[in-house]
Motif scaffolding. Structure first.
Motif, short mmCIF file in Angstrom:
data_model
loop_
_atom_site.label_atom_id
_atom_site.label_comp_id
_atom_site.label_asym_id
_atom_site.label_seq_id
_atom_site.Cartn_x
_atom_site.Cartn_y
_atom_site.Cartn_z
N VAL A 1 0.84 -1.20 0.00
CA VAL A 1 0.00 0.00 0.00
C VAL A 1 0.88 1.25 0.00
N HIS A 2 0.60 2.14 -0.93
CA HIS A 2 1.32 3.42 -1.01
C HIS A 2 0.30 4.55 -0.94
N SER A 3 0.64 5.64 -0.27
CA SER A 3 -0.30 6.75 -0.13
C SER A 3 0.38 8.08 -0.43
N PHE A 4 -0.43 9.01 -0.92
CA PHE A 4 0.06 10.34 -1.28
C PHE A 4 0.26 11.20 -0.02
N VAL A 5 1.39 11.89 0.06
CA VAL A 5 1.64 12.71 1.25
C VAL A 5 2.02 14.15 0.90
N GLY A 6 1.89 14.53 -0.38
CA GLY A 6 2.35 15.87 -0.81
C GLY A 6 1.37 16.99 -0.44
N LYS A 7 1.72 18.19 -0.88
CA LYS A 7 0.84 19.36 -0.70
C LYS A 7 0.29 19.77 -2.07
N ASP A 8 -0.29 20.99 -2.16
CA ASP A 8 -0.93 21.42 -3.41
C ASP A 8 -0.02 21.31 -4.65
N PRO A 9 1.22 21.82 -4.57
CA PRO A 9 2.05 21.76 -5.79
C PRO A 9 2.28 20.31 -6.26
N GLU A 10 2.54 19.42 -5.31
CA GLU A 10 2.77 18.01 -5.67
C GLU A 10 1.49 17.39 -6.23
N HIS A 11 0.36 17.83 -5.66
CA HIS A 11 -0.92 17.29 -6.13
C HIS A 11 -1.18 17.72 -7.58
N LYS A 12 -0.88 18.99 -7.85
CA LYS A 12 -1.06 19.52 -9.21
C LYS A 12 -0.19 18.72 -10.19
N LYS A 13 1.06 18.53 -9.79
CA LYS A 13 2.01 17.80 -10.65
C LYS A 13 1.52 16.36 -10.86
N LEU A 14 1.02 15.79 -9.79
CA LEU A 14 0.53 14.41 -9.86
C LEU A 14 -0.59 14.29 -10.90
N LEU A 15 -1.56 15.22 -10.82
CA LEU A 15 -2.70 15.15 -11.74
C LEU A 15 -2.26 15.36 -13.19
N GLU A 16 -1.26 16.23 -13.37
CA GLU A 16 -0.74 16.44 -14.72
C GLU A 16 -0.11 15.16 -15.26
N ARG A 17 0.63 14.51 -14.41
CA ARG A 17 1.29 13.26 -14.85
C ARG A 17 0.26 12.21 -15.20
N VAL A 18 -0.81 12.14 -14.40
CA VAL A 18 -1.87 11.15 -14.67
C VAL A 18 -2.51 11.48 -16.03
N ASP A 19 -2.83 12.80 -16.23
CA ASP A 19 -3.45 13.25 -17.48
C ASP A 19 -2.61 12.87 -18.69
N GLN A 20 -1.31 13.01 -18.53
CA GLN A 20 -0.41 12.76 -19.66
C GLN A 20 -0.04 11.29 -19.79
N GLY A 21 -0.64 10.47 -18.97
CA GLY A 21 -0.38 9.03 -19.06
C GLY A 21 1.02 8.65 -18.60
N GLU A 22 1.61 9.52 -17.77
CA GLU A 22 2.97 9.21 -17.27
C GLU A 22 2.89 8.34 -16.02
N THR A 23 4.03 7.77 -15.68
CA THR A 23 4.11 7.05 -14.42
C THR A 23 3.92 8.02 -13.27
N TRP A 24 3.08 7.69 -12.33
CA TRP A 24 2.88 8.59 -11.18
C TRP A 24 3.06 7.89 -9.84
N SER A 25 3.43 6.60 -9.89
CA SER A 25 3.50 5.85 -8.63
C SER A 25 4.62 6.34 -7.71
#
Lengths: 308, 82
Positions: free
Chosen positions: A89-113
């Motif tokens: 089990v892995h969980s997200f621990v970032g703040k707003d900037p990391e969250h924004k980056k995360l969603l961008e990576r998901v949108d672009q089909g990049e690895t986000w794990s």
């Protein structure tokens, strides 16, 4: 199903029937299903049938979520023997900037794990694991007997509906002296065959087995396990008669867990442990495959034993 | 070779007794070697002697004492040389 794993014709036929009858509800990952009401009713009744056999032994009932702490998991040695099966089990621990980056990576089909660090939790690979850390110390003379049930995770995506990635094991776990373990194994070897053959009328047989240990070292562990007959399975044909499905396993760990978790017999030696695990989904599937997809039409005596 | 084997046993077999006190035919499992330790011993022997134990040798018997290990390693190195 958008399945990316091979399926034999027999597996495909049974899979399609189970889905058409809403016994299992597939998702877009092989080996992960919702359970329909009829399926779940059989699982509930199997639980009760098993309790009828084991309920008088004075077992302590414990139920856990399907999670282990990272510490317990590492201590159990599972990582050494079965790395290929693990779900962590892995969980997200970032703040707003990391969250924004995360969603961008998901949108672009990049690895986000890699945005998700380890959450100190591992999905339970076998229902009995939570028992061992709490047995630490010196046992009373009567040892320990626990009745346990949990969903378990095994990362082995398959087209065989009887090989799920997440499924339930109902177990009795015995911790004690070698003599107490012998008695436990003998009792359950008989009881489990009574349940499967006499009561549920399944074409079951018992055989020596081995766990799917990883790698070349694992071959050696598997052969040692077979040579010492430490694992027995009750096998029932579901999608194949040549390769019947293990629906029950009876395992003798000798002092493996006693040593790892510092559990001692009253005489100071490491405790021995054993468990019997019933695969609840697999046994339900064996019933559906053997007796038909409508439990209302199963043989009368099978229905009676299940209280249907 | 026996001394090399003893050194690898000392490092990897996690015996509960000193390997120096064991005869070549003493049972290593009796001396405390677990199944998991025997796997580590097997892998260390492969690395040291540059051999690969075939499946037929990946059994308890092949690693049960120093003499058996020596015989197995000698067989594999002879095969390689031949």
């Amino acid at each position: 199903m958008s399945i990316s794993v091979p399926q034999t014709p027999a597996e495909k036929k049974f899979y399609d029937e189970l889905v058409a009858h809403k016994l299992l509800i597939p998702c877009d990952v092989p080996g992960v299903f919702g359970r329909g009401g009829v399926f779940e009713d059989v699982v509930d009744r199997l639980m009760m049938l098993i309790s009828k056999h084991g309920g008088g032994d004075g077992a302590e009932i414990q139920r856990y979520p399907p999670l282990l702490s990272r510490n317990t998991f590492v201590q159990s040695g599972y990582l050494k023997s079965f790395p290929q099966m693990i779900g962590v089990v892995h969980s997200f621990v970032g703040k707003d900037p990391e969250h924004k980056k995360l969603l961008e990576r998901v949108d672009q089909g990049e690895t986000w794990s890699d945005d998700f660090p380890h959450a100190d939790l591992v999905l339970t690979p076998a229902a009995c694991y939570p028992v061992y850390p709490q047995a630490k110390g010196t046992l009373e003379a009567k040892g320990k007997l626990v009745d346990i049930m949990s969903y378990c995770m095994r990362h082995e995506p398959s087209g065989d509906p009887a090989r799920m990635q997440m499924f339930r094991q109902r177990e009795y776990v015995r911790v004690g002296t070698p003599e107490q373990i012998d008695e436990f194994r003998e009792t359950w070897a008989k009881r489990s065959m009574t349940i499967m053959v006499e009561q549920l009328q399944l074409a079951a047989h018992r055989d020596v087995a081995n766990d799917p240990f990883f790698g070349r070292g694992g071959k050696m562990l598997a052969m040692n396990q077979r040579d010492a007959a430490l694992k027995h399975e009750i096998l029932i044909p579901i999608c194949s008669t040549e390769k019947p499905t293990a629906c029950v396993s009876i395992n003798y760990h000798q002092e493996h867990f006693g040593h790892l978790f510092e559990i001692r017999q009253p005489n100071g030696e490491y405790a021995h442990t054993s468990c019997i695990g019933f695969g609840l989904e697999r046994t339900t599937l064996a019933l559906l495959h053997t007796h038909g997809l409508a439990p209302a039409e199963w043989p009368k005596s099978v229905r009676e034993h299940l209280g249907l | 070779m026996t001394e090399d084997i003893r050194a690898i046993i000392r490092e990897h077999a996690r015996l509960t007794v000193d390997v120096a006190t064991l005869a070549d035919d003493a049972d290593l499992y009796q001396a405390g070697m677990t199944s998991h330790a025997s796997v580590n011993l097997m892998l260390a022997l492969e690395e040291k002697f540059d051999v690969e134990f075939p499946e037929r040798m990946l059994r308890r018997r092949a690693f049960e004492n120093i003499a058996a290990i020596r015989a197995a390693v000698e067989e594999l190195t002879a095969e390689k040389a031949g």
